[in-house]
Design an enzyme around this catalytic site. Structure first.
Site, short mmCIF file in Angstrom:
data_model
loop_
_atom_site.label_atom_id
_atom_site.label_comp_id
_atom_site.label_asym_id
_atom_site.label_seq_id
_atom_site.Cartn_x
_atom_site.Cartn_y
_atom_site.Cartn_z
CD GLU A 1 -2.87 1.05 2.41
OE1 GLU A 1 -3.56 0.01 2.46
OE2 GLU A 1 -2.96 1.98 3.22
CB ALA B 1 -5.30 8.85 4.27
CG HIS C 1 -7.29 2.65 -0.78
ND1 HIS C 1 -6.90 2.58 0.54
CD2 HIS C 1 -6.61 1.66 -1.41
CE1 HIS C 1 -6.02 1.61 0.69
NE2 HIS C 1 -5.81 1.04 -0.47
NE ARG D 1 -17.63 5.34 8.17
CZ ARG D 1 -17.62 5.27 9.49
NH1 ARG D 1 -18.69 4.89 10.13
NH2 ARG D 1 -16.52 5.56 10.18
N GLY D 2 -14.75 5.52 4.98
CA GLY D 2 -13.90 6.66 5.35
C GLY D 2 -14.38 7.29 6.65
CG ASP D 3 -12.66 7.56 9.76
OD1 ASP D 3 -13.64 6.91 10.15
OD2 ASP D 3 -11.51 7.10 9.70
CB ALA E 1 -17.68 0.27 3.21
CE LYS F 1 -16.59 -3.90 4.71
NZ LYS F 1 -15.84 -2.79 5.34
CD GLN G 1 -6.55 -0.48 10.82
OE1 GLN G 1 -5.52 -0.39 10.15
NE2 GLN G 1 -7.44 0.49 10.90
P1 FAD Z 1 -17.70 0.37 7.13
O1 FAD Z 1 -17.49 -0.97 6.55
O2 FAD Z 1 -18.87 1.16 6.65
O3 FAD Z 1 -17.77 0.21 8.72
C1 FAD Z 1 -17.72 1.34 9.57
C2 FAD Z 1 -18.52 1.05 10.84
O4 FAD Z 1 -19.91 0.92 10.53
C3 FAD Z 1 -18.13 -0.26 11.53
O5 FAD Z 1 -18.22 -0.05 12.92
C4 FAD Z 1 -19.16 -1.26 11.06
O6 FAD Z 1 -19.40 -2.28 12.02
C5 FAD Z 1 -20.41 -0.37 10.87
N1 FAD Z 1 -21.21 -0.84 9.72
C6 FAD Z 1 -20.77 -1.23 8.51
N2 FAD Z 1 -21.79 -1.56 7.69
C7 FAD Z 1 -22.92 -1.35 8.41
C8 FAD Z 1 -24.29 -1.52 8.12
N3 FAD Z 1 -24.70 -1.93 6.90
N4 FAD Z 1 -25.20 -1.21 9.09
C9 FAD Z 1 -24.80 -0.76 10.32
N5 FAD Z 1 -23.48 -0.60 10.65
C10 FAD Z 1 -22.57 -0.88 9.69
N6 FAD Z 1 -9.44 5.77 5.12
C11 FAD Z 1 -9.27 6.76 4.21
O7 FAD Z 1 -9.74 7.89 4.42
N7 FAD Z 1 -8.60 6.54 3.04
C12 FAD Z 1 -8.07 5.33 2.73
O8 FAD Z 1 -7.46 5.15 1.67
C13 FAD Z 1 -8.22 4.26 3.69
N8 FAD Z 1 -7.72 3.03 3.42
C14 FAD Z 1 -7.94 2.01 4.33
C15 FAD Z 1 -7.45 0.72 4.03
C16 FAD Z 1 -7.63 -0.33 4.92
C17 FAD Z 1 -7.12 -1.70 4.57
C18 FAD Z 1 -8.31 -0.11 6.15
C19 FAD Z 1 -8.50 -1.23 7.13
C20 FAD Z 1 -8.79 1.17 6.45
C21 FAD Z 1 -8.62 2.24 5.55
N9 FAD Z 1 -9.10 3.52 5.81
C22 FAD Z 1 -8.93 4.53 4.90
C23 FAD Z 1 -9.78 3.82 7.09
C24 FAD Z 1 -11.32 3.65 7.00
O9 FAD Z 1 -11.86 4.61 6.13
C25 FAD Z 1 -11.90 3.82 8.41
O10 FAD Z 1 -11.49 2.74 9.22
C26 FAD Z 1 -13.39 4.03 8.51
O11 FAD Z 1 -13.67 4.40 9.87
C27 FAD Z 1 -14.26 2.82 8.21
O12 FAD Z 1 -14.29 2.51 6.90
P2 FAD Z 1 -14.94 1.10 6.40
O13 FAD Z 1 -14.93 1.10 4.96
O14 FAD Z 1 -14.33 -0.03 7.13
O15 FAD Z 1 -16.45 1.33 6.96
#
Ligand code: FAD
Length: 290
Positions: free
Chosen positions: A17, A51, A78, A108-110, A124, A164, A175
């Site tokens: 990455e 990010a 991403h 989803r991102g933050d 996501a 998902k 992670q």
């Molecule tokens: P989700 O899968 O949407 O999950 C987020 C939260 O919501 C979790 O607590 C989950 O349990 C809950 N959830 C998920 N789906 C549902 C649903 N359908 N109903 C109810 N609750 C739900 N961030 C960046 O800004 N840029 C990047 O390039 C980036 N790359 C990353 C790469 C990796 C490998 C990882 C592990 C993380 C990366 N991140 C990045 C960080 C990531 O954006 C954050 O961790 C963010 O908080 C969650 O994203 P997610 O896609 O996992 O979210």
């Protein structure tokens, strides 16, 4: 090539990455990093998306295109959706198609400070479902061996992960973690939940005490005693800490491969020296030609 096809090989997948350079650095500064990473011939390289709000999305796509065209290595872009709309995602999908980029990590991102979240995609899984309906691009997703910070429990987080995957995510990247047992427990629960897609283990080599403190506060990874001792012993000796961080990552990877991991995703932190040392250290273990 879609990333899922890579798991048909008789060995674990090895991926890297990278992140786009900060706004203050020219985009070309990534070229040196890629020149060196390219020689290590990973199965694919993923490129983060904005990010900490550091890069515009076109940087991510430009770098993905370069990885594919210049180095002949598959890339994965991403894409976060918390601030995206359907229209903005459509534009990105069109751009990716034009540039022959065939893999997305749907996130989803933050929420970025000072920016309002959009309402088109809450999770996501919503983005994954939308992309699958609109294109035939390969869709990957993130997973959390030590539970996502917002989830109340591992059970809830894995139930959401299943949503998902059912929405179209075909491959997961984890992670970072420093305790392999956390990963093994997680994988067992994931499989019991009926999630059968390949899961790559995210490995973050430690290069400085500051870096690791920041990462741990952001993602809550637990630190095994063995790891903490290394940190304490070498925290004021950067070269020793770097060597120890590389050795720790190699040790983690050997154990993961011995336990049948699907793939290893190295968070390179744009540091080709470390990526090279690790790749050379595990090339026979992974069965990967450098
Ligand atoms: P989700 O899968 O949407 O999950 C987020 C939260 O919501 C979790 O607590 C989950 O349990 C809950 N959830 C998920 N789906 C549902 C649903 N359908 N109903 C109810 N609750 C739900 N961030 C960046 O800004 N840029 C990047 O390039 C980036 N790359 C990353 C790469 C990796 C490998 C990882 C592990 C993380 C990366 N991140 C990045 C960080 C990531 O954006 C954050 O961790 C963010 O908080 C969650 O994203 P997610 O896609 O996992 O979210």
């Amino acid at each position: 090539m879609k990333i899922t096809e890579m798991f048909n090989k008789n060995r674990p997948v090895l991926s890297f990455e990278v992140f786009p350079p900060k706004k203050t650095s020219p985009i070309e500064s990534i070229s040196e990093v890629l020149d060196e990473l390219g020689q290590l011939k990973p199965d694919f390289i993923s490129v983060t998306y904005g990010a900490a709000g550091n890069a515009a999305n076109t940087d991510t796509i430009d770098i993905c295109e370069k990885i594919k065209k210049k180095y002949g290595i598959e890339s994965m872009a991403h894409l976060t959706c918390v601030h995206a709309t359907r229209e903005s995602v459509d534009i990105i999908l069109e751009d990716l198609k034009k540039r022959d980029i065939t893999n997305i990590l749907a996130l989803r991102g933050d929420i970025v400070e000072g920016m309002e979240p959009q309402k088109d995609f809450l999770h996501a899984s919503d983005l994954a479902e939308y992309i699958k309906a609109k294109s035939d691009i390969g869709v990957s997703g993130a997973c959390y061996p030590e539970v996502h910070m917002e989830a109340d429990s591992m059970r809830e987080d894995i139930a959401n992960l299943k949503i998902k995957v059912d929405a179209g995510v075909e491959h997961l990247v984890s992670q970072l973690f420093f305790d392999n047992n956390c990963f093994y427990d997680f994988i067992e629960k994931v499989r019991i939940a009926g999630i059968n897609v390949p899961v790559e283990a995210g490995i973050m080599p430690v290069t400085s005490k500051k870096q690791i403190e920041r990462m741990v506060s952001m993602c809550g990874a637990s630190l095994p005693a063995k790891f903490s001792k290394v940190m304490q012993r070498f925290e004021n000796n950067p070269e020793a800490l770097r060597d120890a961080g590389i050795a720790y990552a190699i040790d983690q990877i050997i154990d993961l491969v011995a336990n049948g991991v699907d793939g290893v995703h190295i968070y390179t932190m744009n540091n080709p020296y470390i990526a090279r040392k690790i790749s050379e250290g595990v090339k026979n273990v992974i069965g990967h030609d450098i």
